[in-house]
Each structure stands twice: as C-alpha cells, then as structure tokens.
Design a protein around this motif. Sequence first.
Motif, PDB file in Angstrom:
ATOM      1  N   VAL A 239      62.369  46.624  41.005  1.00  0.00           N
ATOM      2  CA  VAL A 239      62.046  45.203  41.089  1.00  0.00           C
ATOM      3  C   VAL A 239      60.635  44.954  40.575  1.00  0.00           C
ATOM      4  O   VAL A 239      60.345  43.891  39.983  1.00  0.00           O
ATOM      5  N   LEU A 240      59.736  45.934  40.740  1.00  0.00           N
ATOM      6  CA  LEU A 240      58.371  45.796  40.240  1.00  0.00           C
ATOM      7  C   LEU A 240      58.337  45.850  38.719  1.00  0.00           C
ATOM      8  O   LEU A 240      57.640  45.071  38.067  1.00  0.00           O
ATOM      9  N   ILE A 241      59.087  46.785  38.148  1.00  0.00           N
ATOM     10  CA  ILE A 241      59.141  46.898  36.689  1.00  0.00           C
ATOM     11  C   ILE A 241      59.744  45.641  36.096  1.00  0.00           C
ATOM     12  O   ILE A 241      59.254  45.116  35.086  1.00  0.00           O
ATOM     13  N   ASP A 242      60.796  45.115  36.718  1.00  0.00           N
ATOM     14  CA  ASP A 242      61.415  43.878  36.230  1.00  0.00           C
ATOM     15  C   ASP A 242      60.430  42.716  36.294  1.00  0.00           C
ATOM     16  O   ASP A 242      60.380  41.876  35.388  1.00  0.00           O
ATOM     17  N   ALA A 243      59.614  42.669  37.363  1.00  0.00           N
ATOM     18  CA  ALA A 243      58.644  41.585  37.508  1.00  0.00           C
ATOM     19  C   ALA A 243      57.583  41.660  36.419  1.00  0.00           C
ATOM     20  O   ALA A 243      57.173  40.635  35.859  1.00  0.00           O
ATOM     21  N   VAL A 244      57.123  42.874  36.097  1.00  0.00           N
ATOM     22  CA  VAL A 244      56.121  43.048  35.048  1.00  0.00           C
ATOM     23  C   VAL A 244      56.674  42.586  33.711  1.00  0.00           C
ATOM     24  O   VAL A 244      55.993  41.904  32.934  1.00  0.00           O
ATOM     25  N   LEU A 245      57.913  42.930  33.422  1.00  0.00           N
ATOM     26  CA  LEU A 245      58.513  42.576  32.136  1.00  0.00           C
ATOM     27  C   LEU A 245      58.864  41.091  32.064  1.00  0.00           C
ATOM     28  O   LEU A 245      58.817  40.490  30.990  1.00  0.00           O
ATOM     29  N   ARG A 246      59.186  40.497  33.221  1.00  0.00           N
ATOM     30  CA  ARG A 246      59.623  39.106  33.236  1.00  0.00           C
ATOM     31  C   ARG A 246      58.440  38.147  33.307  1.00  0.00           C
ATOM     32  O   ARG A 246      58.333  37.202  32.523  1.00  0.00           O
ATOM     33  N   ASN A 247      57.554  38.364  34.263  1.00  0.00           N
ATOM     34  CA  ASN A 247      56.440  37.439  34.480  1.00  0.00           C
ATOM     35  C   ASN A 247      55.470  38.085  35.454  1.00  0.00           C
ATOM     36  O   ASN A 247      55.760  38.204  36.645  1.00  0.00           O
ATOM     37  N   MET A 248      54.309  38.481  34.978  1.00  0.00           N
ATOM     38  CA  MET A 248      53.341  39.188  35.812  1.00  0.00           C
ATOM     39  C   MET A 248      52.880  38.353  36.997  1.00  0.00           C
ATOM     40  O   MET A 248      52.432  38.884  38.014  1.00  0.00           O
ATOM     41  N   ASP A 249      53.007  37.022  36.906  1.00  0.00           N
ATOM     42  CA  ASP A 249      52.607  36.150  38.010  1.00  0.00           C
ATOM     43  C   ASP A 249      53.383  36.464  39.284  1.00  0.00           C
ATOM     44  O   ASP A 249      52.927  36.166  40.385  1.00  0.00           O
ATOM     45  N   GLU A 250      54.584  37.038  39.141  1.00  0.00           N
ATOM     46  CA  GLU A 250      55.387  37.353  40.307  1.00  0.00           C
ATOM     47  C   GLU A 250      54.775  38.494  41.118  1.00  0.00           C
ATOM     48  O   GLU A 250      55.086  38.675  42.287  1.00  0.00           O
ATOM     49  N   LEU A 251      53.923  39.261  40.489  1.00  0.00           N
ATOM     50  CA  LEU A 251      53.310  40.417  41.134  1.00  0.00           C
ATOM     51  C   LEU A 251      51.876  40.134  41.566  1.00  0.00           C
ATOM     52  O   LEU A 251      51.443  40.547  42.643  1.00  0.00           O
ATOM     53  N   LEU A 252      51.123  39.411  40.720  1.00  0.00           N
ATOM     54  CA  LEU A 252      49.694  39.184  40.974  1.00  0.00           C
ATOM     55  C   LEU A 252      49.439  37.815  41.589  1.00  0.00           C
ATOM     56  O   LEU A 252      50.212  36.890  41.445  1.00  0.00           O
ATOM     57  N   ASN A 253      48.319  37.722  42.265  1.00  0.00           N
ATOM     58  CA  ASN A 253      47.849  36.453  42.817  1.00  0.00           C
ATOM     59  C   ASN A 253      46.358  36.347  42.542  1.00  0.00           C
ATOM     60  O   ASN A 253      45.652  37.360  42.555  1.00  0.00           O
ATOM     61  N   ASP A 254      45.859  35.147  42.305  1.00  0.00           N
ATOM     62  CA  ASP A 254      44.423  34.965  42.190  1.00  0.00           C
ATOM     63  C   ASP A 254      43.781  35.219  43.549  1.00  0.00           C
ATOM     64  O   ASP A 254      44.335  34.866  44.594  1.00  0.00           O
ATOM     65  N   SER A 255      42.626  35.836  43.519  1.00  0.00           N
ATOM     66  CA  SER A 255      41.884  36.118  44.752  1.00  0.00           C
ATOM     67  C   SER A 255      40.601  35.302  44.747  1.00  0.00           C
ATOM     68  O   SER A 255      39.899  35.245  43.740  1.00  0.00           O
ATOM     69  N   SER A 256      40.305  34.669  45.869  1.00  0.00           N
ATOM     70  CA  SER A 256      39.091  33.866  45.979  1.00  0.00           C
ATOM     71  C   SER A 256      38.372  34.223  47.271  1.00  0.00           C
ATOM     72  O   SER A 256      38.944  34.816  48.174  1.00  0.00           O
ATOM     73  N   GLY A 257      37.108  33.827  47.350  1.00  0.00           N
ATOM     74  CA  GLY A 257      36.301  34.134  48.521  1.00  0.00           C
ATOM     75  C   GLY A 257      35.003  34.795  48.096  1.00  0.00           C
ATOM     76  O   GLY A 257      34.572  34.666  46.934  1.00  0.00           O
ATOM     77  N   ARG A 258      34.397  35.532  48.999  1.00  0.00           N
ATOM     78  CA  ARG A 258      33.118  36.171  48.705  1.00  0.00           C
ATOM     79  C   ARG A 258      32.961  37.382  49.628  1.00  0.00           C
ATOM     80  O   ARG A 258      33.141  37.282  50.840  1.00  0.00           O
ATOM     81  N   PHE A 259      32.657  38.517  49.043  1.00  0.00           N
ATOM     82  CA  PHE A 259      32.424  39.737  49.812  1.00  0.00           C
ATOM     83  C   PHE A 259      30.979  40.148  49.604  1.00  0.00           C
ATOM     84  O   PHE A 259      30.577  40.502  48.501  1.00  0.00           O
ATOM     85  N   GLU A 260      30.197  40.107  50.685  1.00  0.00           N
ATOM     86  CA  GLU A 260      28.765  40.367  50.591  1.00  0.00           C
ATOM     87  C   GLU A 260      28.426  41.855  50.709  1.00  0.00           C
ATOM     88  O   GLU A 260      27.286  42.258  50.490  1.00  0.00           O
ATOM     89  N   GLY A 261      29.394  42.676  51.063  1.00  0.00           N
ATOM     90  CA  GLY A 261      29.128  44.087  51.269  1.00  0.00           C
ATOM     91  C   GLY A 261      28.993  44.862  49.960  1.00  0.00           C
ATOM     92  O   GLY A 261      29.141  44.317  48.862  1.00  0.00           O
ATOM     93  N   PRO A 262      28.714  46.168  50.073  1.00  0.00           N
ATOM     94  CA  PRO A 262      28.586  47.011  48.874  1.00  0.00           C
ATOM     95  C   PRO A 262      29.913  47.097  48.112  1.00  0.00           C
ATOM     96  O   PRO A 262      30.974  47.271  48.716  1.00  0.00           O
ATOM     97  N   ALA A 263      29.835  46.976  46.805  1.00  0.00           N
ATOM     98  CA  ALA A 263      31.032  47.047  45.963  1.00  0.00           C
ATOM     99  C   ALA A 263      30.720  47.852  44.708  1.00  0.00           C
ATOM    100  O   ALA A 263      29.660  47.683  44.101  1.00  0.00           O
ATOM    101  N   LEU A 264      31.639  48.724  44.340  1.00  0.00           N
ATOM    102  CA  LEU A 264      31.506  49.530  43.125  1.00  0.00           C
ATOM    103  C   LEU A 264      32.703  49.265  42.238  1.00  0.00           C
ATOM    104  O   LEU A 264      33.848  49.474  42.640  1.00  0.00           O
ATOM    105  N   PHE A 265      32.441  48.778  41.021  1.00  0.00           N
ATOM    106  CA  PHE A 265      33.480  48.622  40.011  1.00  0.00           C
ATOM    107  C   PHE A 265      33.244  49.703  38.959  1.00  0.00           C
ATOM    108  O   PHE A 265      32.273  49.632  38.199  1.00  0.00           O
ATOM    109  N   ILE A 266      34.097  50.713  38.942  1.00  0.00           N
ATOM    110  CA  ILE A 266      33.939  51.833  38.031  1.00  0.00           C
ATOM    111  C   ILE A 266      35.084  51.786  37.030  1.00  0.00           C
ATOM    112  O   ILE A 266      36.248  51.658  37.412  1.00  0.00           O
TER     113      ILE A 266
END
Length: 318
Positions: A239-266
Amino acid sequence: MKIFLLSVLVCFSSLLQTSLSSPILAAKDNFPSRSKPVELKYSCMSVIPADNQDQRPDDVPIILLHGLTGNKESWHGIFEVLALDTKKEACIVDLRNHGESPWNNEAYDVVAMTEDIKHLLDRLKAPKAIILGHSLGGKIAVHLALTYPEIVEKIIVEDMRPNGITLEALKEVQFYTKVMKDLEKDIPQGVTEIEAKKAFLKLLNERLEKINPSLIQNDFSFIPIKCSDGKCQWTTNTVLIDAVLRNMDELLNDSSGRFEGPALFIYGGKSSFRVGDDESNIKKLFPNAKLVEVEGADHMVHTFKKFTKEVIKFINNK
C-alpha cells in the motif's frame, strides 16, 4: 526486547524535501490520523560496564527510524555503536506497514506513524527521547519534534527536509518503487533469506543498469524480503509503494510548529534531496539546527563513517 552487554570490550562489524533551484512537490496540510497507534516491534540495546553492573543507561533513549521499505535491521552496525559510545539505550523500530510491525491499509501516512512513535515512548516509559530518522523516518522525526516538542530532547535528521520533495528526488523514489513492484513476482522461493536477497538484488541491478546506473546498489541488506520455511515475501506493505506511485500526498503531511531544542540535519553532498539548499526553511522550524554535509555521500548517508562520528558527537554534546 532489551539486550544488555556485560563488557566494555565489545566489537562491532562494521525521501523528502524542497529545493531553491528546482520545482517542488508540496505535501498536504496536517490532518488527523485515521487510526489508533499500533504496537510497533522494536529492539533495544544498552551497554553495561563489566566493572559496574549496577550502572544503568541514561534515561533518555535514542530511537532510530528507518526509511521507506526499510526495517529495524537497517540500523545494525550503527545502533550498537551508538549504545556503546553514548552510554544510552538505543532502540531500533519497525514502522507500521514495515517489517514485523502491524500493517494497516487505511492509515499509512506520517501523522499515523508519528502517533505510533509517541505511543512507543509511553511503552518505554521514556519522558523524552533522542530521535534519529533517515528519509521517511526523518520526516516522522520532524513531525514528532514539531508536534510534541516536550518529548523530544534532540533530533537528528538524515538526508531529509522538513517539508516537500524536489521533483528530481521524487522521480528517483518513484522509479525505484516501480522497479521493486514490477519485480515482486520474481522474488525467489525455496531458498534462504540471504540467498533470496542476493538473487533479488542481482535482478534489481540488472534493471537499474539499463535505465539509471547511478541507482545500482551493492548492499543486499536493505532488500525488504523475509523468508520463512522457504516462502519469501515483502516485509513492506505494498500500500505504501502504491501511494508513492499514485500520489505522494497520501503518505506525507506538511509539518508546522517550532522546535527550540538541538537539531542536526546531516545530508549527502551528492544526494538529489539537496537538504543544504533548504537551510533557511529548516532554521524557521528548528532555530538551533546544525547542518552537516557528508561529501561524496548520496541518500544513504549512514553508510559513511563521518555520519556515525557526527551523530555521536552531537548526542554527547551537553
């Protein structure tokens, strides 16, 4: 399951963002999960010094989240080192619709998977955790930190942007998942799991070489196949593979807010996800974020030694 090592003499062997220079596929706004949290399968490891077996690990565990079609075994060789070098409990998890965790054909989006991780922390009786996620797991880590910042001490995101995905990366993900789906009927049967994965990887690389040689893989461990009594099948719900091929919106959601703690994007310097180009957007959501590029790395940044070194340094930094 918890594994306690009684000696310090331990030896170990060794999708989804925006771009300033290319079009972007944006995800839909947040929407409530359509199901209750599921009981995820997980394994945890702690290191107890041989000369002080009364010592217990730090009460803030490290939770490692794999990417799309992956499983908790994807972190073997890494989570053991993290447990040893940070003196914390390190836990690897099968996300819903992956591995040994429950499958659900109705709720398979990031919101549902985020609630599963929150529920897991309750089961572990961990008031806070350090969350490390790769690709889809990184997106879940982002959503958890922004939605429930009070339960996240630190966040580590591997080759992942908070929101959106470049068209280049989307095409790669969809191409890969389509090839995987086309080859599902060719999963070897009547063999061991290792033999099945090696044989399937050979078929996969033969297909990739004809169309996109840059995607050829050498490590068969990531192949999502499980064998039992000679019967081999996917460890990822299609069902995940079908969602990716059909419409990625079915799997992902926009994330909002604010995280003040330590964050590492590698992130990988050669990755089509181009996380480094998204620094301004990252800093809006994670004002204390540190961005680290691993030169020469593609999307699988954790296969490079610098990844583990930077992650351990980040976790141990007070």
